[in-house]
Design a protein around this motif. Structure first.
Motif, mmCIF file in Angstrom:
data_model
loop_
_atom_site.group_PDB
_atom_site.id
_atom_site.type_symbol
_atom_site.label_atom_id
_atom_site.label_comp_id
_atom_site.label_asym_id
_atom_site.label_seq_id
_atom_site.Cartn_x
_atom_site.Cartn_y
_atom_site.Cartn_z
ATOM 1 N N GLU A 61 0.821 -1.213 0.000
ATOM 2 C CA GLU A 61 0.000 0.000 0.000
ATOM 3 C C GLU A 61 0.858 1.266 0.000
ATOM 4 O OE1 GLU A 61 -4.286 -0.747 1.946
ATOM 5 O OE2 GLU A 61 -2.637 -0.818 3.367
ATOM 6 N N THR A 62 1.954 1.240 0.742
ATOM 7 C CA THR A 62 2.839 2.405 0.787
ATOM 8 C C THR A 62 3.424 2.691 -0.587
ATOM 9 O OG1 THR A 62 3.415 2.052 3.107
ATOM 10 C CG2 THR A 62 4.961 3.336 1.792
ATOM 11 N N GLU A 63 3.893 1.634 -1.266
ATOM 12 C CA GLU A 63 4.469 1.837 -2.597
ATOM 13 C C GLU A 63 3.401 2.239 -3.612
ATOM 14 O OE1 GLU A 63 7.438 -0.401 -4.325
ATOM 15 O OE2 GLU A 63 8.520 -0.812 -2.465
ATOM 16 N N ALA A 64 2.206 1.669 -3.485
ATOM 17 C CA ALA A 64 1.116 2.044 -4.391
ATOM 18 C C ALA A 64 0.732 3.507 -4.190
ATOM 19 C CB ALA A 64 -0.091 1.135 -4.157
ATOM 20 N N ALA A 65 0.672 3.946 -2.938
ATOM 21 C CA ALA A 65 0.341 5.337 -2.645
ATOM 22 C C ALA A 65 1.390 6.276 -3.227
ATOM 23 C CB ALA A 65 0.215 5.555 -1.137
ATOM 24 N N GLU A 66 2.656 5.879 -3.147
ATOM 25 C CA GLU A 66 3.724 6.697 -3.732
ATOM 26 C C GLU A 66 3.569 6.785 -5.247
ATOM 27 O OE1 GLU A 66 6.269 8.603 -2.740
ATOM 28 O OE2 GLU A 66 5.465 8.460 -0.710
ATOM 29 N N ALA A 67 3.205 5.682 -5.878
ATOM 30 C CA ALA A 67 3.017 5.679 -7.331
ATOM 31 C C ALA A 67 1.869 6.600 -7.736
ATOM 32 C CB ALA A 67 2.753 4.249 -7.818
ATOM 33 N N VAL A 68 0.771 6.551 -6.982
ATOM 34 C CA VAL A 68 -0.374 7.422 -7.287
ATOM 35 C C VAL A 68 -0.008 8.877 -7.040
ATOM 36 C CG1 VAL A 68 -2.745 8.004 -6.635
ATOM 37 C CG2 VAL A 68 -2.056 5.604 -6.848
ATOM 38 N N GLU A 73 1.022 14.282 -9.084
ATOM 39 C CA GLU A 73 1.954 15.419 -9.115
ATOM 40 C C GLU A 73 2.387 15.717 -10.542
ATOM 41 O OE1 GLU A 73 5.036 14.268 -6.440
ATOM 42 O OE2 GLU A 73 3.856 14.698 -4.639
ATOM 43 N N ALA A 74 2.591 14.673 -11.338
ATOM 44 C CA ALA A 74 2.991 14.873 -12.733
ATOM 45 C C ALA A 74 1.871 15.537 -13.524
ATOM 46 C CB ALA A 74 3.365 13.537 -13.368
ATOM 47 N N ALA A 75 0.626 15.117 -13.284
ATOM 48 C CA ALA A 75 -0.513 15.733 -13.976
ATOM 49 C C ALA A 75 -0.639 17.203 -13.601
ATOM 50 C CB ALA A 75 -1.803 14.985 -13.639
ATOM 51 N N ARG A 95 -4.464 3.565 -16.347
ATOM 52 C CA ARG A 95 -3.361 2.911 -17.038
ATOM 53 C C ARG A 95 -2.441 2.205 -16.031
ATOM 54 N NH1 ARG A 95 -1.957 6.783 -20.087
ATOM 55 N NH2 ARG A 95 -0.438 7.760 -18.713
ATOM 56 N N SER A 96 -2.197 2.844 -14.887
ATOM 57 C CA SER A 96 -1.373 2.222 -13.852
ATOM 58 C C SER A 96 -2.020 0.956 -13.307
ATOM 59 C CB SER A 96 -1.126 3.212 -12.705
ATOM 60 O OG SER A 96 -0.289 4.256 -13.115
ATOM 61 N N LEU A 97 -3.347 1.001 -13.147
ATOM 62 C CA LEU A 97 -4.042 -0.203 -12.676
ATOM 63 C C LEU A 97 -3.912 -1.347 -13.682
ATOM 64 C CD1 LEU A 97 -7.201 1.539 -11.219
ATOM 65 C CD2 LEU A 97 -5.621 0.106 -9.910
ATOM 66 N N LEU A 98 -3.848 -1.003 -14.957
ATOM 67 C CA LEU A 98 -3.661 -2.029 -15.990
ATOM 68 C C LEU A 98 -2.250 -2.571 -16.008
ATOM 69 C CD1 LEU A 98 -5.549 -0.705 -19.162
ATOM 70 C CD2 LEU A 98 -5.902 -2.917 -18.055
ATOM 71 N N GLN A 99 -1.270 -1.702 -15.814
ATOM 72 C CA GLN A 99 0.119 -2.061 -16.094
ATOM 73 C C GLN A 99 0.980 -2.305 -14.865
ATOM 74 O OE1 GLN A 99 1.536 1.159 -18.573
ATOM 75 N NE2 GLN A 99 0.405 0.454 -20.361
ATOM 76 N N ASP A 100 0.593 -1.776 -13.717
ATOM 77 C CA ASP A 100 1.442 -1.818 -12.529
ATOM 78 C C ASP A 100 0.794 -2.689 -11.460
ATOM 79 O OD1 ASP A 100 2.907 -1.326 -10.210
ATOM 80 O OD2 ASP A 100 3.276 0.763 -10.717
ATOM 81 N N ALA A 101 1.386 -3.846 -11.204
ATOM 82 C CA ALA A 101 0.819 -4.781 -10.226
ATOM 83 C C ALA A 101 0.806 -4.191 -8.824
ATOM 84 C CB ALA A 101 1.615 -6.088 -10.230
ATOM 85 N N ILE A 102 1.753 -3.329 -8.509
ATOM 86 C CA ILE A 102 1.789 -2.747 -7.162
ATOM 87 C C ILE A 102 0.589 -1.827 -6.950
ATOM 88 C CG2 ILE A 102 3.069 -1.169 -5.671
ATOM 89 C CD1 ILE A 102 5.303 -2.959 -6.045
ATOM 90 N N VAL A 103 0.290 -0.998 -7.939
ATOM 91 C CA VAL A 103 -0.883 -0.123 -7.833
ATOM 92 C C VAL A 103 -2.153 -0.968 -7.777
ATOM 93 C CG1 VAL A 103 -2.238 1.660 -9.006
ATOM 94 C CG2 VAL A 103 0.262 1.816 -8.955
#
Length: 218
Positions: A61-68, A73-75, A95-103
């Motif tokens: 969850e910590t890593e997923a939160a960092e990814a989000v 922030e980029a947007a 797209r992250s939900l599709l491609q990133d298992a951590i998210v």
């Protein structure tokens, strides 16, 4: 140094494997044995890094939160505090939900009522959307009479709904689906003088063909 690097790689492999198993099975059915096997490490190595399954879930969850956080922030960096930044961030999140298992694993854990643990993921996403839409309202981008708080509730409800449905059918997370959502919503919430400047498909072109869900075209 070599040992530290190896330990860091092992920990990363365990978090990645845990995210994949949590996304596929949920928190309660997932076993530490399945996670260690997926990571290619021994049970002893898993317990060296994580005393129990709850600690593994917290790390995911910590890593997923960092990814989000990075994608929001980029947007905002690209578009400022604007309605377009919210459109872009929803595309990036799906797209992250599709491609990133951590998210994906992090959001699966966030929605697991059996854990009885408050997750930062959905609450941080909701807060970011609310803050961005309030800024858009102050800038006159929202239509007259549209409440930023109410618009945020609709956006968050829709994106969380797509996330949940996408767990069983990835086509719900496709760029095409998110674009259609914004095509329906933007005419209701955006000031008509600004509507023509907003891009429902997101202001960035799709990064790669792999963004599409199975059976979906862009």
């Amino acid at each position: 140094m070599v040992k530290q690097e190896r330990a860091a790689r092992t920990r990363r492999s365990l978090i990645q494997a845990a995210a994949e198993v949590f996304a596929e099975q949920g928190f309660v059915p997932a076993s530490l044995g399945a996670i260690s096997k997926r990571a290619g490490v021994s049970n002893g190595a898993l317990h060296f890094h994580f005393a129990n399954k709850n600690m593994l879930a917290e790390a995911v969850e910590t890593e997923a939160a960092e990814a989000v956080r990075r994608l929001t922030e980029a947007a905002r960096a690209r578009q400022g505090n604007s309605l377009q930044s919210v459109v872009d961030a929803t595309h990036d999140l799906m797209r992250s939900l599709l491609q990133d298992a951590i998210v994906r694993g992090g959001f699966e854990l966030a929605g697991d009522m059996q854990r009885r643990t408050k997750s930062p993921l959905r609450s941080e996403w909701r807060q970011w959307v609310e803050d961005s839409l309030r800024a858009a309202q102050r800038a006159g981008v929202l239509a007259e009479g549209v409440s930023a708080a109410e618009a945020a509730r609709v956006v968050v409800a829709a994106t969380v709904g797509l996330e949940v449905l996408g767990g069983a059918d990835p086509s719900w997370l496709s760029r095409q689906n998110v674009t259609r959502f914004w095509e329906m919503l933007l005419p209701r919430i955006a000031d008509r003088r600004r509507l023509g400047t907003l891009v429902c498909a997101g202001s960035r072109p799709p990064a790669a063909p792999s963004e599409s869900a199975p059976g979906q075209s862009q």
